[in-house]
Design an enzyme around this catalytic site. Structure first.
Site, short mmCIF file in Angstrom:
data_model
loop_
_atom_site.label_atom_id
_atom_site.label_comp_id
_atom_site.label_asym_id
_atom_site.label_seq_id
_atom_site.Cartn_x
_atom_site.Cartn_y
_atom_site.Cartn_z
N SER A 71 0.99 -1.09 -0.17
CA SER A 71 0.09 -0.02 0.11
C SER A 71 0.73 1.33 -0.03
CB SER A 71 -0.86 0.11 1.38
OG SER A 71 -1.40 1.58 1.38
N TYR A 123 -1.95 -1.30 10.44
CA TYR A 123 -2.12 -1.58 9.29
C TYR A 123 -0.97 -1.06 8.33
CZ TYR A 123 -3.82 -1.16 4.21
OH TYR A 123 -4.19 -1.39 3.04
P1 NAD Z 1 -11.80 -5.72 0.17
O1 NAD Z 1 -12.56 -5.42 1.56
O2 NAD Z 1 -12.65 -5.75 -0.90
O3 NAD Z 1 -10.83 -6.60 0.00
C1 NAD Z 1 -10.15 -7.29 1.31
C2 NAD Z 1 -10.55 -8.75 1.40
O4 NAD Z 1 -9.49 -9.43 2.32
C3 NAD Z 1 -11.74 -8.86 1.64
O5 NAD Z 1 -12.81 -9.11 0.89
C4 NAD Z 1 -11.49 -10.37 2.51
O6 NAD Z 1 -12.03 -11.30 1.54
C5 NAD Z 1 -10.05 -10.54 2.64
N1 NAD Z 1 -10.01 -10.76 3.98
C6 NAD Z 1 -10.05 -10.10 5.20
N2 NAD Z 1 -9.77 -10.77 6.25
C7 NAD Z 1 -9.60 -12.04 5.95
C8 NAD Z 1 -9.30 -13.07 6.55
N3 NAD Z 1 -8.92 -13.29 8.02
N4 NAD Z 1 -8.91 -14.13 6.01
C9 NAD Z 1 -9.54 -14.28 4.77
N5 NAD Z 1 -9.80 -13.22 3.93
C10 NAD Z 1 -9.54 -12.28 4.50
O7 NAD Z 1 -10.82 -4.36 0.15
P2 NAD Z 1 -9.38 -3.97 -1.00
O8 NAD Z 1 -9.25 -2.45 -0.80
O9 NAD Z 1 -9.91 -4.51 -2.35
O10 NAD Z 1 -8.30 -4.80 -0.39
C11 NAD Z 1 -7.33 -5.62 -0.85
C12 NAD Z 1 -6.10 -5.36 -0.50
O11 NAD Z 1 -5.59 -4.13 -1.04
C13 NAD Z 1 -5.83 -5.51 0.86
O12 NAD Z 1 -4.71 -6.02 1.09
C14 NAD Z 1 -5.63 -3.97 1.11
O13 NAD Z 1 -4.50 -3.74 2.18
C15 NAD Z 1 -5.01 -3.54 -0.08
N6 NAD Z 1 -4.87 -1.98 -0.24
C16 NAD Z 1 -6.15 -1.25 -0.45
C17 NAD Z 1 -6.16 -0.05 -0.51
C18 NAD Z 1 -7.80 0.68 -0.88
O14 NAD Z 1 -7.47 2.00 -0.95
N7 NAD Z 1 -8.64 0.17 -0.88
C19 NAD Z 1 -5.17 0.58 -1.00
C20 NAD Z 1 -3.67 0.10 -0.60
C21 NAD Z 1 -3.79 -1.31 -0.48
#
Ligand code: NAD
Ligand code: MG
Length: 298
Positions: free
Chosen positions: A190, A203
């Protein structure tokens, strides 16, 4: 119909956030309950055979960035095992259908990646059902903001590390045993690894750890012909953000301070994963690809 190859102004490609972005859900949150619904490339991602015949695991595949990656991998010709939490079944059902509509196999393996046994079982199921494993995209993650370290509980600190770091370690460990030369791992960091928000202490720390873990692992497995890379997204409109990832009032201006001036959509992350999964990136390993709306990174 526009797709990811259509030339257009990236500042206008998707809308800025606004008051309608202020909403709240219990974690992990459901994409089907968001307004507006994130764009995961359902109508726009066009595959060109870049992953024909590959066997992939995508974690967090029900929603957000993981969903976009699962759709893209399937449309590029890969069979996909989908990992997600059991309470996300409503989102996951849609992804299974989208993968199958692309002509690929979808195998749903719900579970909690804080549990080492689940992580091993996820990989074993993928190898058994798909007949091997070529690509691992670790996209799952949890983010819960806490303003003051005094209120950051050991339980939360532990859960964030178990999900974001331990789970990723356990899945990588199990997957590498089965990967042949040409296999690829893509982890998800991230912008928080470089510009940590004060309210995301736990985080942001895990995201720094994921970058370092990936750079070390990439060197360790290079001689096996396995590459390990990272995608580091900026602010992307997903359930994570509306289910405790950000204070609700901040969502109205979500992504506004990036140079491109708007939040990203999951669909805009998928091509980075496809590039790192495919043989096109054959000489790239230990790298972090930032897809963050133009914010400078080290
Ligand atoms: P999202 O909520 O759609 O996806 C996160 C997913 O993680 C969930 O759908 C869930 O299935 C899974 N998850 C969470 N806890 C879990 C557990 N204990 N066991 C199994 N699965 C689990 O949100 P997103 O933003 O698409 O996140 C995806 C990745 O992108 C993450 O690693 C997040 O840190 C990263 N990220 C997101 C952003 C943002 O702005 N959305 C920015 C930087 C990084
Ligand atoms: Mg989800």
């Amino acid at each position: 119909m526009a797709d990811q190859y259509t030339m257009q102004d990236p500042t206008q490609q998707y809308p800025k956030a606004g008051p309608e972005y202020m909403q709240e859900q219990e974690p992990p949150g459901l994409q089907v309950e968001m307004t507006p619904i994130p764009d995961c490339g359902e109508r726009t991602y066009r595959g060109t055979g870049r992953l024909a015949g590959r066997k992939a695991i995508v974690t967090g595949a029900d929603s957000g960035i993981g969903r976009a990656v699962a759709i893209a991998f399937a449309r590029e010709g890969a069979d996909v095992v989908l990992s997600y939490l059991p309470e996300e079944e409503a989102d996951a059902r849609q992804v299974v259908k989208l993968v199958e509509e692309a002509g690929s196999r979808a195998v749903a393996v719900p579970g909690d990646q804080k549990d080492e046994a689940y992580c091993e079982q996820l990989v074993e199921t993928a190898v058994r059902e798909l007949g091997g494993l070529d690509i691992l995209a670790n996209v799952a993650g949890m983010q819960q903001f806490v303003t003051d370290i005094a209120e950051l509980t050991t339980e939360q600190f532990d859960a964030t590390f178990k999900t974001n770091v331990y789970g990723l370690f356990w899945i990588c460990k199990a997957a590498i045993k089965h990967m042949k030369p040409g296999g690829t791992i893509i982890n998800t960091s991230s912008i928080q690894a470089y510009k940590p928000a004060p309210i995301l202490l736990d985080y942001a720390t895990t995201k720094g750890a994921i970058n370092v873990f990936s750079k070390a692992l990439a060197q360790q497995v290079a001689s096996k012909g396995i590459r390990v890379n990272v995608v580091a997204p900026g602010p992307v409109w997903t359930p994570l953000q509306v289910a405790g990832g950000q204070p609700t009032e901040k969502l109205a201006k979500f992504g506004e301070t990036t140079p491109l001036g708007r939040p990203g959509q999951p669909a805009e992350m998928a091509p980075a994963y496809v590039y790192l999964a495919s043989q096109e990136s054959s000489y790239v390993s230990g790298e972090t690809l930032n897809a963050n709306g133009g914010t400078p990174t080290p």
